[in-house]
Design an enzyme around this catalytic site. Structure first.
Site, PDB file in Angstrom:
ATOM      1  N   MET A 192       0.810  -1.217   0.000  1.00 19.99           N
ATOM      2  CA  MET A 192       0.000   0.000   0.000  1.00 19.99           C
ATOM      3  C   MET A 192       0.844   1.268   0.000  1.00 19.99           C
ATOM      4  O   MET A 192       0.643   2.178   0.800  1.00 19.99           O
ATOM      5  CB  MET A 192      -0.958  -0.015   1.200  1.00 19.99           C
ATOM      6  N   HIS A 249      -4.226  -5.103  -8.954  1.00 12.79           N
ATOM      7  CA  HIS A 249      -5.173  -4.116  -8.439  1.00 12.79           C
ATOM      8  C   HIS A 249      -6.588  -4.671  -8.577  1.00 12.79           C
ATOM      9  O   HIS A 249      -6.944  -5.202  -9.632  1.00 12.79           O
ATOM     10  CB  HIS A 249      -5.038  -2.805  -9.220  1.00 12.79           C
TER      11      HIS A 249
END
Length: 193
Positions: free
Chosen positions: A90, A109
């Site tokens: 992240m 993703h």
């Protein structure tokens, strides 16, 4: 065999999927290192269970992003890493790693990019009430989820699906698509494509 490093920040379910694919021979690589930016991430336990060395460091403890990435780069070089696989990492990758691993950093993703980039893509798709979402594997560039797309696979969001249902569908696709795409990229690199 290509030497891989997996970067993760959380649970590590995609790390686990990559490890299973490596062990089965579906991915012709060897995971040499897990890089993690969160000291409490469960991905660290997963790596220990597989006997994979870990480099865990909070970027906040460094004077700059460049200083953090320089230390990460040192670890990658010490482990002869040839390809970086982001699996729920992240954090935006900075120029230090981008230059050292140009076209050698992959990300997964949980949306059909360019739709719903950034954080909480599943929640974004769910809140937008779209009927189709999915998974994208792409090369990493300096932007957020903007690099060249390598592979995509869609899922259907049915009436009555909860956010958890959507997440489960996305993860089922991720755990198949990512290892297959990693292997495809390894083959392309090996052939010099």
């Amino acid at each position: 065999m290509m030497n891989l490093a997996v970067f993760a920040s959380g649970n590590g379910s995609n790390f686990e999927a990559v490890m299973e694919a490596v062990k089965s021979g579906a991915v012709q690589g060897e995971v040499k290192l897990l890089v993690c930016d969160k000291e409490q991430a469960f991905a660290i336990e997963r790596a220990k269970n597989h006997g994979i060395p870990t480099f865990v460091a909070s970027p906040k403890k460094y004077s700059s992003k460049e200083a953090y990435e320089t230390n990460v780069l040192k670890q990658l070089h010490e482990n002869n890493v040839e390809l970086i696989v982001l699996a729920g990492y992240m954090r935006l990758i900075g120029s230090t790693l981008l230059h050292a691993f140009e076209h050698r950093i992959l990300n997964i993703h949980p949306s059909l990019l360019p739709a719903f980039p950034g954080l909480d893509a599943i929640g974004q798709a769910f809140d937008a009430k779209v009927k189709v979402s999915g998974v994208t594997v792409h090369y990493v560039d300096a932007g957020m989820d903007t690099g060249p797309i390598i592979a995509q696979e869609s899922i259907y969001i049915e009436d009555g699906d909860t956010r958890e249902d959507v997440q489960r569908k996305i993860q089922q696709v991720e755990h198949q698509l990512y290892p297959a795409t990693i292997q495809k990229v390894i083959e392309q690199i090996t052939r010099g494509v």
